[in-house]
Scaffold this motif. Structure first.
Motif: not given
Length: 665
Positions: A242-249, A305-309
């Motif tokens: 389970v990978w969670i990653a986030y960054r800002f615009a 922006y926060l993504a799952f994969g």
């Protein structure tokens, strides 16, 4: 973008207590004494007040605008955040929470010292907007969050007035999880050892990850890596999980990873500078960041922006798409994806009753978000406590029927296929052939102990199959009936055995008495299910006269329970007997109990009021005067706040069915 693989299902723990131990576990919880009411109370009050999702990633937003739940890769899977408490600040996790930093003080948007002005969900899709004010800070703070319709991507925009002399801060209390315990979702505390692993910052992106198949060697390598930044990256970080990653615009000025133990117990860090200057950490991980703010007319804002994969490559590709596309276009894409479905649903309400359209659209939004794209399961209440984050067949068949009533037969059939694929095909202790699990995880594994043998759901499932067939054209109906007949026969055979009026066979598990016994509710479901199975047998050329005879026998039994020898009601609540076949629905004996129920409906709790309204709608579906009388109480009921049962798909189904029957085009 193709749907990613499911890392959680593959790592489901093999922990299975012996069958006898289940009874001990069940008896340990006196809340089970209420018929399925324990599902609403056993895990405590729900934290999330509203939800957004795409059938894979589901987020829950609490009353303060915090992201309190991120369930992935489906609405019924683990919450990958440490959830905050439902009453604002205090013990528990923090979820994803924003703060405003002025000087060296952070005012967290967690309900501690501010007022929520409004929280709304857009009628055009699952876009959650929370507006609040904080004493001493000019203007209002607006949080807007949604899940993209195609990518497993949370988008969150937070705006403050240009008059505010401060910055925004994000704290992410993530807890990626890779295991769930079959049959005992109420033992959520056992999950603590199966969450989190590492968090790190690399460039503009912050990562939280728990890989598959962790070993003690992996943990040692990760801790060395976190303490000695020159050490090689642990091999575990190359694996799926389970990978969670986030960054800002607009990027961030600073980001930190740290352990929950670095925070004073029960509260957020006082100042950002108090955090350890670490870019990586292993164990119970938290991260925080100061985003660079953008400026628009009279406001400054940050976009998260926060993504799952299941891999690092997946989340990075999703974040790259988000950065390239931008907030406005991501929102427009999601609106476009939802618009046709919601507009079509609104057309099911007559133009004479426009006020009923918004509650119906919101109810459909809830069911759509709760439907797993992977399996078709419909979760009772996504983003809620573990016992409600399951598909309960006796409840979910109503959500599937609601989809049929809105013309969404493909979605309804996927859910029926999910339930039918989990009908037991062989006899095993506590799991006879033809029965269904009382509750299911999104991947089809048992969600409640096998001792809870819920025969009632089998009857309602057979009825739902018959009802669904009636919404299909001739060709599709023929194919559907041919495909489902073997399972229909198995389900009906189970009901024939369990509903023997001689009384020699236990009927169904009764949560009120914690034992198997015959109840009117179960007998009604048996009668309705076998009646539907008889119809399906005739339509497929497989006559089963013994099923029809059992229906007649059950109707005789039900008559003795509901009607006196002179044909008058002797039961306290006659309304559920509309499905018992003991009286024609145009019989005048329905009039008094129906009118009495109608007079009380506005004073009932929301769930009970909706259930009563639905019973009345089925009794009066061919009675224009009755449906006209139902509309005003229904209108009052639907305008009521959701209260303690937000995001509940059973309530949503009852809303849709009653509205379409009473106010349909």
């Amino acid at each position: 973008m193709e749907c990613c693989s499911n890392p959680i299902r593959l790592m489901r723990t093999s922990f299975r207590p012996r069958a006898g131990a289940w009874l001990v576990l069940v008896l340990a919880f006196p809340c089970l004494a209420a018929p399925y009411g324990f599902l609403e109370t056993l895990g405590g009050p729900p934290v999330c007040r509203t939800i957004s999702g795409n059938g894979r990633l589901t987020i829950g937003v609490d009353a303060y605008g915090r992201i309190a739940a991120c369930c992935w890769p489906g609405p019924g899977y683990a919450n990958h955040l440490n959830a905050p408490t439902p009453d604002g600040p205090g013990e528990g996790g923090h979820g994803l929470v924003w703060g405003i930093r002025t000087g060296d003080v952070v005012e967290w948007l967690d309900g501690s010292d501010y007022e929520v002005v409004a929280q709304t969900v857009s009628e055009g899709g699952p876009f959650v907007r929370t507006q609040c004010t904080i004493a001493g800070i000019p203007g209002s703070i607006v949080q807007e969050s949604f899940v993209h319709s195609e990518y497993d991507l949370l988008v969150s925009r937070v705006a403050i007035s240009t008059a505010v002399d401060g910055d925004l801060v994000l704290l992410a209390d993530a807890a990626p999880a890779t295991a769930a315990i079959p049959e005992v979702p109420f033992l959520e505390f056992l999950r603590a050892g199966a969450t989190d692993f590492a968090s790190f910052v690399e460039g503009a992106t912050v990562y939280h990850v728990r890989p598959a198949g962790l070993t003690s060697h992996d943990w040692l390598a990760a801790r060395r890596w976190a303490l000695q930044h020159e050490s090689p990256t642990p091999e575990a970080l190359q694996r799926e999980g389970v990978w969670i990653a986030y960054r800002f615009a607009a990027g961030h000025s600073v980001a930190r990873c740290f352990s929950n133990s670095d925070m004073p117990a029960g509260r957020l860090p006082f100042a950002f500078e108090d955090l350890p200057p670490s870019l990586s950490v292993a164990g119970d991980c938290v991260s925080a960041a100061l985003p660079n703010l953008e400026t628009a007319e009279r406001e400054r804002y940050a976009v998260l922006y926060l993504a799952f994969g299941s891999t690092r490559k997946e989340v990075e590709a999703t974040l790259a798409y988000a950065i390239d596309t931008g907030y406005a276009s991501l929102r427009a894409e999601t609106e476009s994806a939802w618009a046709p479905v919601l507009a079509g649903a609104a057309l099911q309400v007559s133009p004479r009753f426009p006020e009923f359209r918004e509650p119906l659209v919101q109810a459909l939004t809830t069911i759509s978000i709760a439907t797993s794209q992977e399996s078709g399961a419909i979760i009772r209440a996504p983003g809620s406590q573990p016992l409600l984050s399951l598909d309960h067949p006796r409840h979910s068949v109503w959500a599937g029927l609601a989809l049929d009533y809105l013309g969404l037969t493909e979605m309804a059939e996927r859910h029926l296929s999910f339930l039918l694929s989990n009908v037991r095909t062989t006899d095993r202790p506590g799991m006879p052939a033809g029965s269904l699990p009382a509750a299911l995880h999104g991947d089809g594994s048992d969600g409640l102990p096998r001792v809870v043998l819920d025969g009632t759901s089998v009857g309602w499932l057979l009825w739902a199959i018959d009802q669904h067939a009636g919404f299909l054209d001739a060709e599709a109906k023929g194919a559907f009936l041919e495909q489902t007949w073997p399972m229909v026969e198995r389900l009906a055979t189970f009901l024939m055995f369990r509903s023997d009026p001689s009384g020699a066979t236990p009927y169904s598990f009764d949560p009120q008495r914690l034992k198997e016994r015959d109840t009117a509710e179960f007998l009604i479901a048996c009668r309705l299910g076998l009646s539907s199975a008889s119809v399906l047998a005739l339509e497929t050329g497989n006559e089963r006269p013994e099923w029809a005879r059992r229906v007649t026998e059950l109707e005789r039994v039900l008559k003795t329970r509901a009607l006196s020898s002179d044909g008058q009601w002797i039961t306290d609540d006659p309304l559920p007997f509309w499905a018992a076949g003991i009286l024609p629905l145009d019989d005048p004996r329905w009039e008094i109990p129906a009118r009495n129920a109608l007079a009380k409906i506005e004073g009932l709790p929301l769930a009970e009021g909706l259930q009563t309204a639905l019973n009345l709608a089925f009794i009066w579906r061919d009675n224009p005067r009755g449906l006209e009388a139902l509309r005003d109480p229904l209108r009052t009921l639907l305008l009521r706040p959701k209260g303690a049962r937000p995001n509940d798909t059973l309530d949503a189904a009852n809303t849709i069915l009653t509205t379409v029957i009473a106010c349909g085009a």
